[in-house]
Design a protein around this motif. Sequence first.
Motif, PDB file in Angstrom:
ATOM      1  N   SER A  70       2.121   9.423  -5.694  1.00 10.20           N
ATOM      2  CA  SER A  70       2.649  10.736  -5.317  1.00 10.20           C
ATOM      3  C   SER A  70       3.746  11.168  -6.279  1.00 10.20           C
ATOM      4  O   SER A  70       3.813  12.335  -6.674  1.00 10.20           O
ATOM      5  CB  SER A  70       3.188  10.678  -3.889  1.00 10.20           C
ATOM      6  OG  SER A  70       3.811  11.885  -3.550  1.00 10.20           O
ATOM      7  N   ALA A  71       4.601  10.236  -6.668  1.00  8.20           N
ATOM      8  CA  ALA A  71       5.678  10.558  -7.607  1.00  8.20           C
ATOM      9  C   ALA A  71       5.102  10.963  -8.960  1.00  8.20           C
ATOM     10  O   ALA A  71       5.575  11.920  -9.581  1.00  8.20           O
ATOM     11  CB  ALA A  71       6.616   9.370  -7.759  1.00  8.20           C
ATOM     12  N   ARG A  72       4.088  10.223  -9.409  1.00  6.35           N
ATOM     13  CA  ARG A  72       3.452  10.587 -10.680  1.00  6.35           C
ATOM     14  C   ARG A  72       2.857  11.975 -10.603  1.00  6.35           C
ATOM     15  O   ARG A  72       3.005  12.785 -11.521  1.00  6.35           O
ATOM     16  CB  ARG A  72       2.352   9.579 -11.040  1.00  6.35           C
ATOM     17  CG  ARG A  72       2.855   8.311 -11.648  1.00  6.35           C
ATOM     18  CD  ARG A  72       1.713   7.500 -12.236  1.00  6.35           C
ATOM     19  NE  ARG A  72       0.664   7.201 -11.277  1.00  6.35           N
ATOM     20  CZ  ARG A  72       0.589   6.091 -10.551  1.00  6.35           C
ATOM     21  NH1 ARG A  72       1.524   5.173 -10.683  1.00  6.35           N
ATOM     22  NH2 ARG A  72      -0.397   5.899  -9.716  1.00  6.35           N
TER      23      ARG A  72
ATOM     24  N   THR B 215       0.836  -1.209   0.000  1.00  4.00           N
ATOM     25  CA  THR B 215       0.000   0.000   0.000  1.00  4.00           C
ATOM     26  C   THR B 215       0.863   1.248   0.000  1.00  4.00           C
ATOM     27  O   THR B 215       0.604   2.189  -0.757  1.00  4.00           O
ATOM     28  CB  THR B 215      -0.936  -0.005   1.224  1.00  4.00           C
ATOM     29  OG1 THR B 215      -1.756  -1.168   1.180  1.00  4.00           O
ATOM     30  CG2 THR B 215      -1.813   1.230   1.246  1.00  4.00           C
ATOM     31  N   LEU B 216       1.902   1.265   0.841  1.00  2.00           N
ATOM     32  CA  LEU B 216       2.792   2.428   0.888  1.00  2.00           C
ATOM     33  C   LEU B 216       3.506   2.623  -0.447  1.00  2.00           C
ATOM     34  O   LEU B 216       3.686   3.762  -0.899  1.00  2.00           O
ATOM     35  CB  LEU B 216       3.815   2.267   2.013  1.00  2.00           C
ATOM     36  CG  LEU B 216       3.267   2.378   3.437  1.00  2.00           C
ATOM     37  CD1 LEU B 216       4.352   2.020   4.440  1.00  2.00           C
ATOM     38  CD2 LEU B 216       2.744   3.774   3.687  1.00  2.00           C
ATOM     39  N   LEU B 217       3.901   1.536  -1.086  1.00  2.95           N
ATOM     40  CA  LEU B 217       4.573   1.629  -2.373  1.00  2.95           C
ATOM     41  C   LEU B 217       3.645   2.206  -3.437  1.00  2.95           C
ATOM     42  O   LEU B 217       4.041   3.069  -4.220  1.00  2.95           O
ATOM     43  CB  LEU B 217       5.083   0.251  -2.803  1.00  2.95           C
ATOM     44  CG  LEU B 217       5.904   0.194  -4.075  1.00  2.95           C
ATOM     45  CD1 LEU B 217       7.178   1.025  -3.921  1.00  2.95           C
ATOM     46  CD2 LEU B 217       6.258  -1.232  -4.394  1.00  2.95           C
ATOM     47  N   ARG B 218       2.400   1.748  -3.446  1.00  4.44           N
ATOM     48  CA  ARG B 218       1.427   2.289  -4.400  1.00  4.44           C
ATOM     49  C   ARG B 218       1.184   3.769  -4.155  1.00  4.44           C
ATOM     50  O   ARG B 218       1.084   4.565  -5.095  1.00  4.44           O
ATOM     51  CB  ARG B 218       0.112   1.522  -4.321  1.00  4.44           C
ATOM     52  CG  ARG B 218       0.108   0.297  -5.209  1.00  4.44           C
ATOM     53  CD  ARG B 218      -1.207  -0.387  -5.129  1.00  4.44           C
ATOM     54  NE  ARG B 218      -1.076  -1.204  -3.915  1.00  4.44           N
ATOM     55  CZ  ARG B 218      -2.052  -1.804  -3.279  1.00  4.44           C
ATOM     56  NH1 ARG B 218      -3.253  -1.697  -3.676  1.00  4.44           N
ATOM     57  NH2 ARG B 218      -1.832  -2.511  -2.213  1.00  4.44           N
ATOM     58  N   GLN B 219       1.074   4.164  -2.873  1.00  2.00           N
ATOM     59  CA  GLN B 219       0.851   5.571  -2.554  1.00  2.00           C
ATOM     60  C   GLN B 219       2.035   6.426  -2.968  1.00  2.00           C
ATOM     61  O   GLN B 219       1.863   7.527  -3.506  1.00  2.00           O
ATOM     62  CB  GLN B 219       0.594   5.744  -1.063  1.00  2.00           C
ATOM     63  CG  GLN B 219      -0.751   5.233  -0.615  1.00  2.00           C
ATOM     64  CD  GLN B 219      -0.914   5.293   0.899  1.00  2.00           C
ATOM     65  OE1 GLN B 219       0.045   5.523   1.628  1.00  2.00           O
ATOM     66  NE2 GLN B 219      -2.132   5.078   1.362  1.00  2.00           N
ATOM     67  N   SER B 220       3.254   5.946  -2.740  1.00  2.00           N
ATOM     68  CA  SER B 220       4.426   6.725  -3.116  1.00  2.00           C
ATOM     69  C   SER B 220       4.553   6.821  -4.633  1.00  2.00           C
ATOM     70  O   SER B 220       4.973   7.851  -5.162  1.00  2.00           O
ATOM     71  CB  SER B 220       5.691   6.137  -2.505  1.00  2.00           C
ATOM     72  OG  SER B 220       5.982   4.885  -3.064  1.00  2.00           O
ATOM     73  N   ALA B 221       4.185   5.769  -5.353  1.00  2.00           N
ATOM     74  CA  ALA B 221       4.213   5.820  -6.819  1.00  2.00           C
ATOM     75  C   ALA B 221       3.204   6.837  -7.332  1.00  2.00           C
ATOM     76  O   ALA B 221       3.505   7.604  -8.253  1.00  2.00           O
ATOM     77  CB  ALA B 221       3.930   4.433  -7.397  1.00  2.00           C
TER      78      ALA B 221
ATOM     79  N   SER C  85       3.777  14.391  -8.617  1.00  2.00           N
ATOM     80  CA  SER C  85       4.876  15.347  -8.528  1.00  2.00           C
ATOM     81  C   SER C  85       5.499  15.595  -9.896  1.00  2.00           C
ATOM     82  O   SER C  85       5.800  16.737 -10.260  1.00  2.00           O
ATOM     83  CB  SER C  85       5.927  14.829  -7.549  1.00  2.00           C
ATOM     84  OG  SER C  85       7.019  15.693  -7.487  1.00  2.00           O
TER      85      SER C  85
END
Length: 96
Positions: A56-58, A48-54, A60
């Motif tokens: 967020s990166a998109r 879940t954290l990995l999906r959220q960070s991905a 950004s």
Amino acid sequence: MNRLSDQHFGRTGAGSELVPVDERRRVLQHRIDLAKDKLVADLSRASTLLRQSAASARSSVRRGFIRAAIVTAGIVWLGLVATAVRRHRRLHARWK
């Protein structure tokens, strides 16, 4: 899951009877089950954290691209305005 049976069958003497459950083995199996559950929960949370960070990166990167496009458009616009002003001044100076 790969679980050993809680009760073991064996032969003692002439007849077959139920051998009592080994308490240490049962406790160890319970601890293993809890560790497996915790591992699955941790992996799920990490996913879940990995999906959220991905995501967020998109977001950004998208914002950065939009900002770069706006800055580039502004620089081009200022260049066009500066060129028009210079040409106007040159034409005006030549006619005098």
